[in-house]
Scaffold this motif. Structure first.
Motif, PDB file in Angstrom:
ATOM      1  N   GLY A 125       0.829  -1.203   0.000  1.00 49.46           N
ATOM      2  CA  GLY A 125       0.000   0.000   0.000  1.00 49.46           C
ATOM      3  C   GLY A 125       0.857   1.243   0.000  1.00 49.46           C
ATOM      4  O   GLY A 125       2.069   1.188   0.218  1.00 49.46           O
TER       5      GLY A 125
ATOM      6  N   GLY B 280      -2.206   0.178  -9.394  1.00 51.90           N
ATOM      7  CA  GLY B 280      -2.856  -0.889  -8.651  1.00 51.90           C
ATOM      8  C   GLY B 280      -2.595  -0.900  -7.159  1.00 51.90           C
ATOM      9  O   GLY B 280      -3.205  -1.678  -6.430  1.00 51.90           O
ATOM     10  N   LYS B 281      -1.694  -0.054  -6.680  1.00 49.88           N
ATOM     11  CA  LYS B 281      -1.393  -0.014  -5.242  1.00 49.88           C
ATOM     12  C   LYS B 281      -2.438   0.846  -4.530  1.00 49.88           C
ATOM     13  O   LYS B 281      -2.641   2.012  -4.879  1.00 49.88           O
ATOM     14  CB  LYS B 281      -0.012   0.606  -4.981  1.00 49.88           C
ATOM     15  CG  LYS B 281       1.141  -0.096  -5.660  1.00 49.88           C
ATOM     16  CD  LYS B 281       1.631  -1.253  -4.854  1.00 49.88           C
ATOM     17  CE  LYS B 281       2.829  -1.899  -5.553  1.00 49.88           C
ATOM     18  NZ  LYS B 281       3.328  -3.012  -4.817  1.00 49.88           N
ATOM     19  N   PRO B 282      -3.122   0.324  -3.516  1.00 51.08           N
ATOM     20  CA  PRO B 282      -4.098   1.126  -2.786  1.00 51.08           C
ATOM     21  C   PRO B 282      -3.403   2.217  -1.970  1.00 51.08           C
ATOM     22  O   PRO B 282      -2.349   1.982  -1.384  1.00 51.08           O
ATOM     23  CB  PRO B 282      -4.789   0.115  -1.884  1.00 51.08           C
ATOM     24  CG  PRO B 282      -3.787  -0.982  -1.710  1.00 51.08           C
ATOM     25  CD  PRO B 282      -3.000  -1.035  -2.986  1.00 51.08           C
TER      26      PRO B 282
ATOM     27  N   PRO C 138      -5.955   3.235  -6.694  1.00 46.75           N
ATOM     28  CA  PRO C 138      -7.205   3.417  -5.957  1.00 46.75           C
ATOM     29  C   PRO C 138      -6.924   4.111  -4.619  1.00 46.75           C
ATOM     30  O   PRO C 138      -6.014   3.718  -3.892  1.00 46.75           O
ATOM     31  CB  PRO C 138      -7.721   1.998  -5.758  1.00 46.75           C
ATOM     32  CG  PRO C 138      -6.528   1.112  -5.910  1.00 46.75           C
ATOM     33  CD  PRO C 138      -5.556   1.829  -6.792  1.00 46.75           C
TER      34      PRO C 138
ATOM     35  N   TRP D 296      -8.643  -1.572   4.412  1.00 42.22           N
ATOM     36  CA  TRP D 296      -8.810  -1.353   2.962  1.00 42.22           C
ATOM     37  C   TRP D 296      -7.593  -1.834   2.185  1.00 42.22           C
ATOM     38  O   TRP D 296      -7.723  -2.513   1.166  1.00 42.22           O
ATOM     39  CB  TRP D 296      -9.091   0.128   2.745  1.00 42.22           C
ATOM     40  CG  TRP D 296      -9.481   0.507   1.368  1.00 42.22           C
ATOM     41  CD1 TRP D 296     -10.649   0.230   0.728  1.00 42.22           C
ATOM     42  CD2 TRP D 296      -8.685   1.239   0.458  1.00 42.22           C
ATOM     43  NE1 TRP D 296     -10.612   0.762  -0.533  1.00 42.22           N
ATOM     44  CE2 TRP D 296      -9.436   1.393  -0.716  1.00 42.22           C
ATOM     45  CE3 TRP D 296      -7.411   1.797   0.528  1.00 42.22           C
ATOM     46  CZ2 TRP D 296      -8.949   2.064  -1.810  1.00 42.22           C
ATOM     47  CZ3 TRP D 296      -6.938   2.476  -0.570  1.00 42.22           C
ATOM     48  CH2 TRP D 296      -7.694   2.600  -1.722  1.00 42.22           C
TER      49      TRP D 296
ATOM     50  N   SER E 129      -7.552  -5.590   2.200  1.00 41.10           N
ATOM     51  CA  SER E 129      -8.565  -6.177   1.311  1.00 41.10           C
ATOM     52  C   SER E 129      -8.105  -6.102  -0.142  1.00 41.10           C
ATOM     53  O   SER E 129      -8.385  -7.009  -0.915  1.00 41.10           O
ATOM     54  CB  SER E 129      -9.920  -5.498   1.503  1.00 41.10           C
ATOM     55  OG  SER E 129      -9.921  -4.195   0.947  1.00 41.10           O
ATOM     56  N   HIS E 130      -7.387  -5.050  -0.508  1.00 39.30           N
ATOM     57  CA  HIS E 130      -6.850  -4.945  -1.874  1.00 39.30           C
ATOM     58  C   HIS E 130      -5.720  -5.942  -2.088  1.00 39.30           C
ATOM     59  O   HIS E 130      -5.569  -6.476  -3.179  1.00 39.30           O
ATOM     60  CB  HIS E 130      -6.365  -3.522  -2.154  1.00 39.30           C
ATOM     61  CG  HIS E 130      -7.438  -2.623  -2.648  1.00 39.30           C
ATOM     62  ND1 HIS E 130      -8.401  -2.110  -1.819  1.00 39.30           N
ATOM     63  CD2 HIS E 130      -7.713  -2.144  -3.882  1.00 39.30           C
ATOM     64  CE1 HIS E 130      -9.227  -1.360  -2.524  1.00 39.30           C
ATOM     65  NE2 HIS E 130      -8.824  -1.362  -3.772  1.00 39.30           N
ATOM     66  N   SER E 131      -4.921  -6.162  -1.051  1.00 41.36           N
ATOM     67  CA  SER E 131      -3.800  -7.092  -1.160  1.00 41.36           C
ATOM     68  C   SER E 131      -4.286  -8.530  -1.303  1.00 41.36           C
ATOM     69  O   SER E 131      -3.661  -9.349  -1.952  1.00 41.36           O
ATOM     70  CB  SER E 131      -2.884  -6.985   0.054  1.00 41.36           C
ATOM     71  OG  SER E 131      -2.307  -5.693   0.121  1.00 41.36           O
TER      72      SER E 131
ATOM     73  N   ALA F  78      -7.062  -9.440  -2.719  1.00 36.99           N
ATOM     74  CA  ALA F  78      -7.822  -9.625  -3.975  1.00 36.99           C
ATOM     75  C   ALA F  78      -6.979 -10.142  -5.107  1.00 36.99           C
ATOM     76  O   ALA F  78      -5.825 -10.111  -5.185  1.00 36.99           O
ATOM     77  CB  ALA F  78      -8.466  -8.298  -4.383  1.00 36.99           C
TER      78      ALA F  78
END
Length: 185
Positions: free
Chosen positions: A71, A105-107, A137, A178, A181-183, A185
């Motif tokens: 992130g 693509g890194k939150p 995002p 958050w 959750s992105h990691s 996915a």
């Protein structure tokens, strides 16, 4: 327990930067399985597209550190109603050459602090627009527009004001969930 690595980009070079203090204080609010790694941007050359094919070692280091993170955390001051040039320079370097965007693509979380009443609201909006183009995002809410006040930081550099601490803890909890959750996915 696996560590979640957050790459921190502070858009201020000032020795006694409020934003640097905020970045360090936020790390104290994170769970123990989250590591914050501050990225160095003060040694980057000015971006020049002619050098895309032969990027400086400092640029390669920056891109490598971003790639290793799950992130991103951008902590930005506001200069003339926008982001500082040093931050834009780092963003440009790590997003180039075309097709080799390290940020993608890194939150990300976007926060900032200023002496002004609206904090860094306009700089953050500009930064969010740039990050959207780069496929980064960003956590939408809650937003963090802090005004620097005497009681915000205690003598150890932690958030000293209880109301601000409660608000920032809530932000940190949501941000970490958050990112994870992105990691996943």
């Amino acid at each position: 327990m696996a560590q979640t690595r957050i790459a921190v980009v502070v858009g201020s070079l000032r020795k006694d930067s409020y934003n640097q203090k905020l970045a360090l204080a936020l790390a104290h609010l994170a769970p123990s399985d989250v590591t914050f790694e501050h990225l160095r941007i003060d040694d980057l050359p000015l971006y020049n597209q002619d050098e895309d094919g032969n990027q400086a070692p400092q640029v390669k280091r920056l891109k490598s550190e971003i790639a290793a993170a799950q992130g991103l955390l951008f902590v930005t001051p506001e200069y003339n109603r926008s982001i500082p040039g040093v931050l834009k320079n780092a963003i440009d370097h790590a997003s180039r050459p075309y097709g080799q965007n390290a940020w993608g693509g890194k939150p990300a979380g976007v926060v900032g602090i200023s002496v002004g009443a609206i904090g860094t609201a306009l700089a953050q909006q500009h930064l969010r627009n740039i990050l959207a183009y780069l496929d980064v995002p960003t956590l939408g809410a809650p937003e963090v527009f802090l005004q620097a006040k005497d009681d915000l930081f205690d003598d150890k550099g932690h958030i000293g004001n209880e109301g601000s601490k409660k608000f920032l803890q809530g932000w940190m909890d949501k941000y970490v969930a958050w990112v994870k959750s992105h990691s996943a996915a």
